[in-house]
Design a protein around this motif. Structure first.
Motif, short mmCIF file in Angstrom:
data_model
loop_
_atom_site.label_atom_id
_atom_site.label_comp_id
_atom_site.label_asym_id
_atom_site.label_seq_id
_atom_site.Cartn_x
_atom_site.Cartn_y
_atom_site.Cartn_z
N ILE A 21 -61.09 -19.72 -58.01
CA ILE A 21 -60.84 -18.90 -59.21
C ILE A 21 -61.22 -17.45 -58.95
O ILE A 21 -60.49 -16.51 -59.32
CB ILE A 21 -61.65 -19.47 -60.41
N VAL A 22 -62.36 -17.23 -58.29
CA VAL A 22 -62.84 -15.88 -58.02
C VAL A 22 -62.01 -15.20 -56.94
O VAL A 22 -61.74 -13.99 -57.01
CB VAL A 22 -64.33 -15.92 -57.63
N ASP A 23 -61.59 -15.98 -55.92
CA ASP A 23 -60.89 -15.40 -54.78
C ASP A 23 -59.60 -16.20 -54.51
O ASP A 23 -59.53 -16.98 -53.56
CB ASP A 23 -61.81 -15.43 -53.55
N PRO A 24 -58.57 -16.02 -55.34
CA PRO A 24 -57.34 -16.83 -55.21
C PRO A 24 -56.41 -16.33 -54.09
O PRO A 24 -55.26 -15.94 -54.34
CB PRO A 24 -56.70 -16.68 -56.58
N VAL A 25 -56.92 -16.34 -52.88
CA VAL A 25 -56.12 -15.86 -51.74
C VAL A 25 -55.08 -16.92 -51.37
O VAL A 25 -55.16 -18.08 -51.78
CB VAL A 25 -57.05 -15.57 -50.53
N PRO A 26 -54.06 -16.54 -50.56
CA PRO A 26 -53.05 -17.54 -50.15
C PRO A 26 -53.68 -18.69 -49.37
O PRO A 26 -54.66 -18.52 -48.64
CB PRO A 26 -52.10 -16.72 -49.27
N ILE A 27 -53.08 -19.88 -49.54
CA ILE A 27 -53.57 -21.07 -48.85
C ILE A 27 -53.13 -21.03 -47.39
O ILE A 27 -51.97 -20.72 -47.08
CB ILE A 27 -53.02 -22.34 -49.53
N VAL A 28 -54.06 -21.33 -46.49
CA VAL A 28 -53.72 -21.41 -45.06
C VAL A 28 -52.78 -22.59 -44.84
O VAL A 28 -52.97 -23.66 -45.42
CB VAL A 28 -55.00 -21.56 -44.22
N ARG A 29 -51.76 -22.39 -44.02
CA ARG A 29 -50.78 -23.47 -43.79
C ARG A 29 -51.47 -24.72 -43.27
O ARG A 29 -52.32 -24.66 -42.39
CB ARG A 29 -49.72 -23.00 -42.77
N ASN A 30 -51.07 -25.86 -43.85
CA ASN A 30 -51.64 -27.13 -43.43
C ASN A 30 -50.57 -28.21 -43.52
O ASN A 30 -49.61 -28.08 -44.29
CB ASN A 30 -52.85 -27.50 -44.31
N PRO A 31 -50.68 -29.28 -42.75
CA PRO A 31 -49.61 -30.28 -42.69
C PRO A 31 -49.55 -31.21 -43.88
O PRO A 31 -48.63 -32.01 -43.99
CB PRO A 31 -49.94 -31.06 -41.41
N PHE A 32 -50.52 -31.14 -44.79
CA PHE A 32 -50.56 -32.07 -45.92
C PHE A 32 -50.02 -31.47 -47.21
O PHE A 32 -49.95 -32.16 -48.23
CB PHE A 32 -51.99 -32.55 -46.16
N GLY A 33 -49.70 -30.19 -47.24
CA GLY A 33 -49.29 -29.56 -48.49
C GLY A 33 -50.46 -29.36 -49.43
O GLY A 33 -50.30 -29.37 -50.65
N PHE A 34 -51.66 -29.16 -48.88
CA PHE A 34 -52.87 -29.02 -49.69
C PHE A 34 -52.86 -27.67 -50.40
O PHE A 34 -52.73 -26.63 -49.76
CB PHE A 34 -54.10 -29.14 -48.80
N GLY A 35 -53.03 -27.70 -51.74
CA GLY A 35 -53.06 -26.49 -52.54
C GLY A 35 -54.12 -26.58 -53.61
O GLY A 35 -54.99 -27.45 -53.58
N ASP A 36 -54.03 -25.69 -54.59
CA ASP A 36 -55.07 -25.63 -55.62
C ASP A 36 -55.11 -26.87 -56.50
O ASP A 36 -56.18 -27.33 -56.88
CB ASP A 36 -54.86 -24.38 -56.49
N VAL A 37 -53.94 -27.42 -56.85
CA VAL A 37 -53.93 -28.63 -57.69
C VAL A 37 -54.53 -29.81 -56.93
O VAL A 37 -55.32 -30.59 -57.48
CB VAL A 37 -52.49 -28.95 -58.13
N ALA A 38 -54.17 -29.93 -55.65
CA ALA A 38 -54.76 -30.99 -54.84
C ALA A 38 -56.26 -30.78 -54.68
O ALA A 38 -57.03 -31.76 -54.64
CB ALA A 38 -54.08 -31.04 -53.47
N LEU A 39 -56.69 -29.54 -54.59
CA LEU A 39 -58.13 -29.25 -54.48
C LEU A 39 -58.87 -29.78 -55.70
O LEU A 39 -59.94 -30.40 -55.57
CB LEU A 39 -58.34 -27.75 -54.32
N VAL A 40 -58.33 -29.56 -56.87
CA VAL A 40 -58.97 -30.07 -58.09
C VAL A 40 -58.99 -31.60 -58.08
O VAL A 40 -59.98 -32.24 -58.45
CB VAL A 40 -58.25 -29.54 -59.34
N GLY A 41 -57.88 -32.21 -57.63
CA GLY A 41 -57.83 -33.67 -57.56
C GLY A 41 -58.88 -34.22 -56.62
O GLY A 41 -59.56 -35.21 -56.94
N PHE A 42 -59.06 -33.59 -55.46
CA PHE A 42 -60.07 -34.05 -54.51
C PHE A 42 -61.48 -33.78 -55.05
O PHE A 42 -62.41 -34.54 -54.75
CB PHE A 42 -59.87 -33.37 -53.17
#
Length: 405
Positions: A21-42
């Motif tokens: 939330i404080v630092d919403p920088v772009p997500i580093v490319r990863n093979p799983f499609g991990f993003g902010d919504v997945a982060l909350v789920g995990f």
């Protein structure tokens, strides 16, 4: 130690969410499609595992499942915090920040992979060990092979499995990328094809040898595991088919995986244990009703459109008629499907409802109080099987002249 693990998972989940939330920088490319919504789920899954695991350690300290759940929860929650920190460090872009990103990226791989031992719980649930000597030996092999595979992943030289654009700062041993490929998600999906049938074999074998209480426990765990495995398979299939998986698959796995610790807690602590038959029955019933009414809706639209095609090209009449048909059929179809499903998946409740209905029919003609009391006692025992039963009858004292009401 379990409370410390729970606190670490809570701090990791809150820290990861706050950092994004404080630092919403772009997500580093990863093979799983991990993003902010997945982060909350995990984050949700990690806290759920650690919380229920800590509770089980307190209530059932000799059962290994609680300790395993705490480790899994810490792996998911702390792993996503390291992932969020990696995104921030890569965005800074300085040499020092990139070296820090290598460390946090490696920690992400370390903890997220540790959280992946979620499905291993199925081999020891609910007793904390294998159900036969043969499965006990397999569990021991898993305890050896699992950490070895874990170390192979985190010490693999070259790009990190979670962040292919970041080099592993602690890479050791041979480079297996030529055999396994650069991307780890297709490998994980392929391994699940072999692992999941073995897990199901273990659960079915344990269920066949289990007593009634353990069977109810396995039903809770099995239902939650099917949902989580389905979400994981969806995520893995997206990685294999599309090559660039959508975030929704991993997010579904995170939120669905949070159901597993809840089911484990209910099963082991036995609070509401016997509600699982009704839950399974209702899940199947509503799923079947949705499918039936969906087919009726589509079929009605196609049929009416075919009949009205020579006269009009509008779809309004067909949609309206289909909606009315589905609305009219919902309750009758639901009642019929629920009775059919209850007969097979919630037999105790089905038999209890039949016993109560039969008692209601006899009650219309029964006048003798003694016979009615015996009949009521028999019906209650057949319907809900209480540990004990007592019948209290209110006295029938009539007022006479001079008595005070």
């Amino acid at each position: 130690y379990a409370i410390v693990g729970w606190l670490a998972a809570l701090v990791g989940a809150v820290g990861a969410t706050t950092l994004r939330i404080v630092d919403p920088v772009p997500i580093v490319r990863n093979p799983f499609g991990f993003g902010d919504v997945a982060l909350v789920g995990f984050a949700v899954m990690g806290v759920a595992f650690a919380s229920v695991g800590a509770l089980l350690v307190v209530r059932r300290p000799h059962n290994a499942i609680g300790w395993c759940m705490v480790l899994i929860g810490v792996g998911h929650a702390v792993g996503i915090f390291a992932a969020a920190a990696t995104n921030s460090m890569v965005a800074v872009g300085t040499q020092e920040a990139l070296r820090t990103a290598q460390l946090t990226g490696w920690l992400t791989t370390l903890f997220i992979t540790m959280g992946g031992f979620l499905f291993g719980i199925g081999f020891i649930f609910p007793t904390g060990r294998g159900h036969t000597p043969r499965w006990d030996r397999f569990v021991r092999l898993f305890l050896i092979g699992g950490p070895v595979a874990w170390l192979m992943i985190v010490l693999q030289p070259g790009p990190l499995s979670v962040f292919p654009t970041i080099e592993n700062p602690f890479g050791l041993g041979p480079d297996l990328r030529s055999a396994l490929g650069m991307e780890v998600s297709p490998v994980a999906a392929a391994s699940s094809v072999l692992f999941v049938p073995l897990l199901l074999w273990s659960l079915v074998s344990r269920y066949r040898l289990a007593a009634s209480i353990e069977r109810q426990q396995l039903k809770w765990f099995g239902l939650a595991l099917v949902v989580a495995t389905g979400a994981f398979g969806f995520s893995g299939a997206g990685a294999v088919v599309a090559g660039d998986p959508a975030e929704i698959g991993l997010a579904l796995f995170g939120f669905a995986g949070a159901l597993v610790p809840v089911a484990i807690g209910i099963a082991i602590l036995r609070h509401g244990l016997y509600d699982i038959d009704r839950l399974i029955s209702r899940t199947i019933a509503y799923g079947a009703v949705t499918g039936i009414l969906g087919a009726v809706f589509v079929g009605t639209i196609l049929a009416i459109q075919g009949l009205l095609a020579p006269f009009t090209k509008e779809q309004t009449v067909a949609v309206a008629a289909s909606t009315l048909a589905v609305f009219a059929l919902f309750q009758p179809v639901l009642r019929r499907v629920r009775r059919t499903v209850d007969r097979h998946f919630d037999r105790a409740r089905y038999d209890g409802e039949r016993a109560v209905a039969a008692f209601a029919d006899r009650l219309r003609d029964e006048m003798d109080l003694a016979n009615l009391s015996r009949d009521l006692d028999t019906t209650i025992r057949d319907a809900i099987a209480p540990a004990s039963i007592g019948l209290w009858l209110r006295g029938d004292r009539r007022l006479r002249d001079g008595d005070r009401p």
